[in-house]
Design an enzyme around this catalytic site. Sequence first.
Site, mmCIF file in Angstrom:
data_model
loop_
_atom_site.group_PDB
_atom_site.id
_atom_site.type_symbol
_atom_site.label_atom_id
_atom_site.label_comp_id
_atom_site.label_asym_id
_atom_site.label_seq_id
_atom_site.Cartn_x
_atom_site.Cartn_y
_atom_site.Cartn_z
ATOM 1 N N SER A 161 -6.954 45.311 15.989
ATOM 2 C CA SER A 161 -7.572 46.521 16.556
ATOM 3 C C SER A 161 -6.584 47.141 17.547
ATOM 4 C CB SER A 161 -8.915 46.169 17.206
ATOM 5 O OG SER A 161 -9.566 47.344 17.662
ATOM 6 N N THR A 162 -6.958 47.257 18.815
ATOM 7 C CA THR A 162 -6.083 47.895 19.793
ATOM 8 C C THR A 162 -4.731 47.189 19.870
ATOM 9 O OG1 THR A 162 -8.017 48.505 21.094
ATOM 10 C CG2 THR A 162 -5.885 48.610 22.200
ATOM 11 N N HIS A 188 -8.576 48.372 12.699
ATOM 12 C CA HIS A 188 -9.546 49.355 13.176
ATOM 13 C C HIS A 188 -8.838 50.679 13.410
ATOM 14 C CE1 HIS A 188 -12.374 46.033 14.979
ATOM 15 N NE2 HIS A 188 -12.286 45.998 13.672
ATOM 16 N N MET A 281 -9.540 44.438 20.886
ATOM 17 C CA MET A 281 -10.666 44.284 21.802
ATOM 18 C C MET A 281 -11.931 43.963 21.022
ATOM 19 S SD MET A 281 -11.927 46.964 24.737
ATOM 20 C CE MET A 281 -10.430 46.664 25.678
ATOM 21 N N ASP A 284 -14.652 41.181 16.598
ATOM 22 C CA ASP A 284 -14.576 41.281 15.147
ATOM 23 C C ASP A 284 -13.576 40.255 14.618
ATOM 24 O OD1 ASP A 284 -15.105 42.225 12.603
ATOM 25 O OD2 ASP A 284 -13.659 43.861 12.728
#
Length: 345
Positions: A161-162, A188, A281, A284
């Site tokens: 993600s991030t 993401h 973050m 998931d």
Amino acid sequence: MSAEEPLKVLVVDDSAPNRRLLTELLESSPDVRVVSTAADGNEGLRQVMALHPDVVTLDLEMPRLGGYSFLRLLKSAAPTPVIVISSYAHKADVFKALELGAFDFIAKPSKPTPDALERLRRELHEKVHAARRVRAELQPVVRRQRVIPLEPSFVVGVGASTGGPPAVQRLLESLAPEPSMSLLVCQHMPKQFTRAFADRLDRLGPFTVREAQEGDTLQPGHVFIAPGGRQLVVYRQGGQYTLGTPPPTMQDKHAPSVDRLFMSLAEVFGSKAVGVVLTGMGSDGALGAKSIRKAGGEVWAESERTAVIYGMPQEAVATGAVSRVLPLGEIGPALVELARKRRVT
């Protein structure tokens, strides 16, 4: 970071309304302070040198000195984490900026509805804090010179993600001498950007990288990026492994979802399933990690030392399903070794 030491942000954008909006959204958090704004890259560079902000938000299309030139000059003069703020219409520009050293990007909402602005506010806060924590020890991956032939059916699921786009790129770079592996990547990212992300990675070689489509067949040397707004799963049909890209259900918190991808790998590959959780973050991937572990497969996580955000890896580790925690630069070589062991046993 204490309340006495707010995170310092410089906003660089040629639009005065955009500068005001970004300032308002950023400063809605008490631990963020916009130290200044700039209307072009020249002014932005002067402000960086004078104010030493922790993070810069950057518009790419500006007069006098544009975003690309700003990034090139900033990298040599005063390396500072940069978050690009771009519209959906300029997807390729975003990934060029990442290649020039930008930390991450945020897509401007097409319509400034209250819900869209609230999502923008949350994403701004998440990513400026993440950029502030960029690890200094992240260095370019040193590629291994010895080539080990890989088992063509060796499939790895990757979740991020991030901070994920550069981490995924670095992982692929570390696997470049061993291009017969197949990877399924759940990053993401808004749906308008995943195809551009795949196109950018495809240009790096030697993997063939594409945004996954319903009915694609897993092949050695191919990397499939989960399409934004949909899921990525695997089915076994006869002697082939086919990809599905179903829409999210009401139960899915993310689309694409690392959990959904990992659960699919566990169901199809069982004890041969392999999942890797990179920076991000949230949680998931944690449930999916448990599924892979229960099936007898392997789950690895990026270590806190290199993860920009240790949220997703930490949550996966907390389940007890993760067997190895490695710095980003060591994950690729370790995957090569795992494939080698499986081939000879």
